[in-house]
Design an enzyme around this catalytic site. Structure first.
Site, PDB file in Angstrom:
ATOM      1  N   LYS A   1       0.865  -1.176   0.000  1.00  0.00           N
ATOM      2  CA  LYS A   1       0.000   0.000   0.000  1.00  0.00           C
ATOM      3  C   LYS A   1       0.908   1.235   0.000  1.00  0.00           C
ATOM      4  CE  LYS A   1      -3.552   2.700   0.492  1.00  0.00           C
ATOM      5  NZ  LYS A   1      -4.442   2.916  -0.679  1.00  0.00           N
TER       6      LYS A   1
ATOM      7  N   LEU B   1      -4.966   7.488  -0.478  1.00  0.00           N
ATOM      8  CA  LEU B   1      -3.679   7.104   0.128  1.00  0.00           C
ATOM      9  C   LEU B   1      -3.713   6.985   1.647  1.00  0.00           C
ATOM     10  CD1 LEU B   1      -0.996   9.053  -1.965  1.00  0.00           C
ATOM     11  CD2 LEU B   1      -1.527   6.606  -2.035  1.00  0.00           C
TER      12      LEU B   1
ATOM     13  N   ASN C   1       5.708   0.936  -2.191  1.00  0.00           N
ATOM     14  CA  ASN C   1       5.163   2.000  -3.035  1.00  0.00           C
ATOM     15  C   ASN C   1       5.174   3.293  -2.217  1.00  0.00           C
ATOM     16  OD1 ASN C   1       2.688   3.705  -3.848  1.00  0.00           O
ATOM     17  ND2 ASN C   1       2.891   2.321  -5.590  1.00  0.00           N
TER      18      ASN C   1
ATOM     19  N   CYS D   1      -1.197   8.855  -8.324  1.00  0.00           N
ATOM     20  CA  CYS D   1      -2.438   8.677  -7.592  1.00  0.00           C
ATOM     21  C   CYS D   1      -3.412   9.785  -7.982  1.00  0.00           C
ATOM     22  CB  CYS D   1      -2.224   8.712  -6.085  1.00  0.00           C
ATOM     23  SG  CYS D   1      -3.800   8.525  -5.201  1.00  0.00           S
TER      24      CYS D   1
ATOM     25  N   LYS E   1       5.825   4.345 -11.210  1.00  0.00           N
ATOM     26  CA  LYS E   1       4.480   3.954 -11.651  1.00  0.00           C
ATOM     27  C   LYS E   1       3.820   5.118 -12.362  1.00  0.00           C
ATOM     28  CE  LYS E   1       0.324   1.547 -10.066  1.00  0.00           C
ATOM     29  NZ  LYS E   1      -0.331   0.870  -8.936  1.00  0.00           N
TER      30      LYS E   1
ATOM     31  N   THR F   1      -4.509   3.830 -12.081  1.00  0.00           N
ATOM     32  CA  THR F   1      -5.929   3.869 -12.455  1.00  0.00           C
ATOM     33  C   THR F   1      -6.242   5.049 -13.371  1.00  0.00           C
ATOM     34  OG1 THR F   1      -6.416   5.146 -10.481  1.00  0.00           O
ATOM     35  CG2 THR F   1      -6.705   2.762 -10.333  1.00  0.00           C
TER      36      THR F   1
END
Lengths: 254, 304
Positions: free
Chosen positions: B47, B75, B101, B131, B166, B194
Site C-alpha cells: 500500500k 492514500l 510504493n 495517484c 508507476k 488507475t
C-alpha cells in the site's frame, strides 16, 4: 481465524417478504467456524457484470448440516443476480470475516432495524440466555421479522414509523421504557447508522455495555482496499471488515 | 506450477513468477497469507506509504462500475515511521519480495522517504507519481515530465534499491513521461495506475464517490492499459511491469507479448484473493501448452 474461499452450492433461495430473500448454501467449514456477527463476501463465480463481492451478515450457521444462511434485500445488480440463482448453482463465498458479537451472560436486549436484524438471529441462537428483541420498521409489512424471531426471543417489542403495528415511532422512542421495564444485562444493536447512534446514546446514559455492528461499502473484506475505514472516538483508524464489523458503541459514537 | 518456467529476474531481483500483487490491492502481503503461499507470489507491492500518516478521503470511497470499480481512498496509510516499526518486521520477511510504493508532496520529501526505506526487508521502491485521488504529490508529478524526472532523480539519489516509477495513464502521451523518467535514472516502469473516472446516482443527482471523481480499475481498463504498455515498450529500454485489469493467465500473456517483463494483478485480488497465484498457474499452463521454456521468452514477442 483462517479465512476460506469456498464454491458453495445453493440449497435454498426464496423470497420471505416483499423484496427480501433468504439464501441457504452448503459450506461446511464456514458453518463450523462462523461466529455471530461475522459476515461473508459472496459473488456469482465468473459473473463480470457484478465485479465486486457483496458482504452479508451471517443470519444463521448450522454446523451439523454444514449450512450458512443469509438474508438479503433486492437493491441493485448484485442482489438481483443472486435472486435468480437456482438450487444447486455455485456461489463463491469468502469467510468467515470479521470480529463478531460478544456472547455475554445475562439477558441481552437486541435492537434491530431492517436487514440489520439478520445477524441478530444468529446471535440470539448463540447467547447463553434467551434475549429480548426491540425491532423497528416503517410499517407492518417491514415487521415480518417478528415471526422469524418468535422462537428465539423471550419477548419482542415492535415499533413502526406509521403506527401500523406495535408502538408508533422509532426503536429509540420505545427503548427507555424497555430498559426500565426489562432491566437487560446489555444491549446489542444492528441497523441503520442513525438508529444505532440513537440507541447507543440512550444506552450510554444507563451505563450498560452496548455493541454496534457497522456496515460500510467495501471491496475486499480482508483489510486491504481501505474502503471501509473510519475514525474511532479515540482518534484511531479502524477497518469495519477486520477490526469489526462489531465494535463497542463508545468506540464509534461519541 | 513449474517454477523453472516462471522464475524471472527483474531489476536484479529473483522472482518466483512474473506475477505481482499491485499496490493498494495487496495490503502488505500478510493479509493474503490465509489464501496463498507467498513463495508462489512474484512480489508484493505495498500500500502507498507517505512521510506522515494519512486518513484518506471522506465519504464513500468505493463504487462498482461495469466490469470494474472506482476508488477514491486517498492514500490512507499509517505513515513511514509506523510502517518501519510495525509492519516491515513481518512483511519484509515473507517469502515474496516486498516492493514499497511511495508517495510524497515534494521531490525532496520523496527523496527523504526513499532514504528512510533504504533498509533490509525492502526489495525495491515503486514511486507513485500517479495517484488520482490526492491533491499534493501523486498526479501532479505524473503529468509533468520535468516534475516526474526530478522526483525520479531525487529518489535514485537516496536509495541503493531498484527504483520503479508507476506512471499515470491520465496523460496525452505516456511515452513522453516514460522517456523523461528513464532519462532521470528509473530502473523500471509500472504501466499503469488507475484511469480517472466518475459515476453518478441519477435518482439522487449525486456522485457515487465522496471525492466525486476516482480511479477506475478492473477488467474494463485492460485494453486501455495494454495499449499503453505496447506504446511505452517501444519508447524505452528499461523493463516494464504491465498493470491494468489482469484477471487470467492469458491476460498476463497479452501484457508480456506487448512488451511487459512482469505484471501486477490489482482489483482482481478483491474478487479472488488467490488471483496472483491463479494468474501465475494459468500463465504456466499457457507456457506448457505452447512449449515455451520460460515466461521471459514471451516478452515483446507480439507478431505485428
Amino acid at each position: 481465524m483462517k479465512k476460506h474461499v469456498i464454491e458453495a452450492p445453493v440449497l435454498e433461495n426464496v423470497p420471505i417478504a416483499d423484496g427480501i430473500y433468504r439464501m441457504v448454501f452448503h459450506a461446511q467449514l464456514l458453518a463450523i467456524e462462523a461466529q455471530p456477527g461475522q459476515f461473508v463476501m459472496v459473488m456469482k463465480p465468473d459473473d463480470q457484470a457484478t465485479f465486486l463481492r457483496r458482504p452479508f451478515g451471517i443470519a444463521d450457521a448450522d454446523p451439523a448440516a454444514g449450512t450458512i444462511t443469509i438474508i438479503y434485500r433486492l437493491v441493485g445488480r448484485g442482489t438481483k443476480a443472486f435472486a435468480k440463482m437456482k438450487q444447486g448453482e455455485l456461489l463463491s463465498v469468502e469467510g468467515p470475516i470479521g470480529h463478531g458479537f460478544t456472547l455475554r451472560e445475562g439477558r441481552q436486549l437486541l435492537v434491530g432495524g431492517g436487514l440489520g436484524i439478520a445477524p441478530l438471529i444468529f446471535l440470539a441462537k448463540s447467547l447463553p440466555e434467551k434475549p429480548l428483541f426491540l425491532i423497528g420498521g416503517r410499517n407492518e409489512k417491514e415487521i415480518f421479522w417478528k415471526d422469524l424471531l418468535a422462537p428465539l426471543a423471550e419477548k419482542i417489542y415492535v415499533t413502526t414509523d406509521d403506527g401500523s403495528f406495535g408502538t408508533k415511532g422509532f426503536t429509540t422512542t420505545l427503548l427507555p421504557d424497555v430498559l426500565e421495564k426489562e432491566q437487560p444485562a446489555g444491549v446489542v444493536t444492528c441497523g441503520p447508522t442513525i438508529m444505532m447512534k440513537g440507541i447507543a446514546g440512550l444506552v450510554k446514559e444507563s451505563g450498560l455495555p452496548c455493541e454496534v455492528s457497522l456496515e460500510k461499502r467495501m471491496a475486499c473484506g480482508i483489510g486491504v482496499c481501505l474502503g471501509c475505514t473510519f475514525e474511532t472516538t479515540a482518534g484511531t483508524r479502524k477497518k469495519v471488515c477486520v477490526d469489526g464489523p462489531v465494535f463497542p458503541a463508545e468506540e464509534v459514537f461519541a | 506450477m513449474n517454477k523453472e518456467r516462471l522464475a524471472t529476474e527483474f531489476c536484479g531481483l529473483h522472482l518466483a513468477t512474473p506475477v505481482m500483487g499491485a499496490s493498494g490491492t495487496f495490503g502488505f502481503g500478510v493479509e493474503y497469507e490465509d489464501f496463498v503461499d507467498m513463495a508462489d507470489v512474484g512480489a508484493i507491492l505495498s500500500k502507498g506509504i507517505t512521510p506522515e500518516p494519512r486518513s484518506g478521503n471522506a465519504g464513500v470511497r468505493i463504487a462498482e462500475t461495469p466490469s470494474g470499480m472506482l476508488n477514491c481512498i486517498g492514500l490512507e496509510n499509517p505513515g513511514v515511521e509506523v510502517f518501519l516499526e510495525g509492519i516491515l518486521p513481518k512483511a519484509g520477511k515473507l517469502a515474496a519480495p516486498l516492493i514499497v510504493n511511495i508517495s510524497a508532496g515534494t521531490a525532496e520529501e520523496y527523496g527523504e522517504l526513499a532514504a528512510k526505506l533504504d533498509v533490509d526487508g525492502v526489495a525495491a521502491l515503486e514511486v507513485n507519481i500517479s495517484c488520482p485521488n490526492v491533491k499534493e504529490g501523486g498526479i501532479v508529478f505524473g503529468t509533468k515530465p520535468e516534475a516526474a524526472a526530478s522526483v525520479t532523480a531525487e529518489v535514485k539519489a537516496h536509495t541503493k534499491k531498484p527504483v520503479i516509477v508507476k506512471l499515470s495513464p491520465n496523460v496525452t502521451d505516456i511515452t513522453v513521461m516514460a522517456k523523461a523518467v528513464e532519462a532521470a535514472g528509473a530502473d523500471a516502469l509500472t504501466v499503469c495506475n488507475t484511469f480517472m473516472g466518475m459515476a453518478i446516482d441519477v435518482e439522487r443527482r449525486r456522485p457515487l464517490l465522496g471525492n466525486i471523481t476516482g480511479g477506475l480499475s478492473g477488467a474494463c481498463i485492460r485494453p486501455l492499459a495494454l495499449r499503453l504498455v505496447w506504446q511505452t515498450a517501444k519508447a524505452v529500454q528499461i523493463p516494464i511491469i504491465g498493470c491494468g485489469g489482469i484477471q487470467t493467465g492469458e491476460d498476463a500473456v497479452a501484457f508480456l507479448l506487448a512488451g511487459a517483463s512482469a505484471v501486477e494483478v490489482g482489483a482482481e485480488n478483491f474478487r479472488n484473493p488467490r488471483a496472483v497465484v491463479t494468474v501465475a498457474e494459468e500463465l504456466d499452463s499457457y507456457l506448457e501448452r505452447h512449449g515455451i521454456a520460460n515466461a521471459k521468452d514471451l516478452v515483446g514477442a507480439l507478431e505485428a
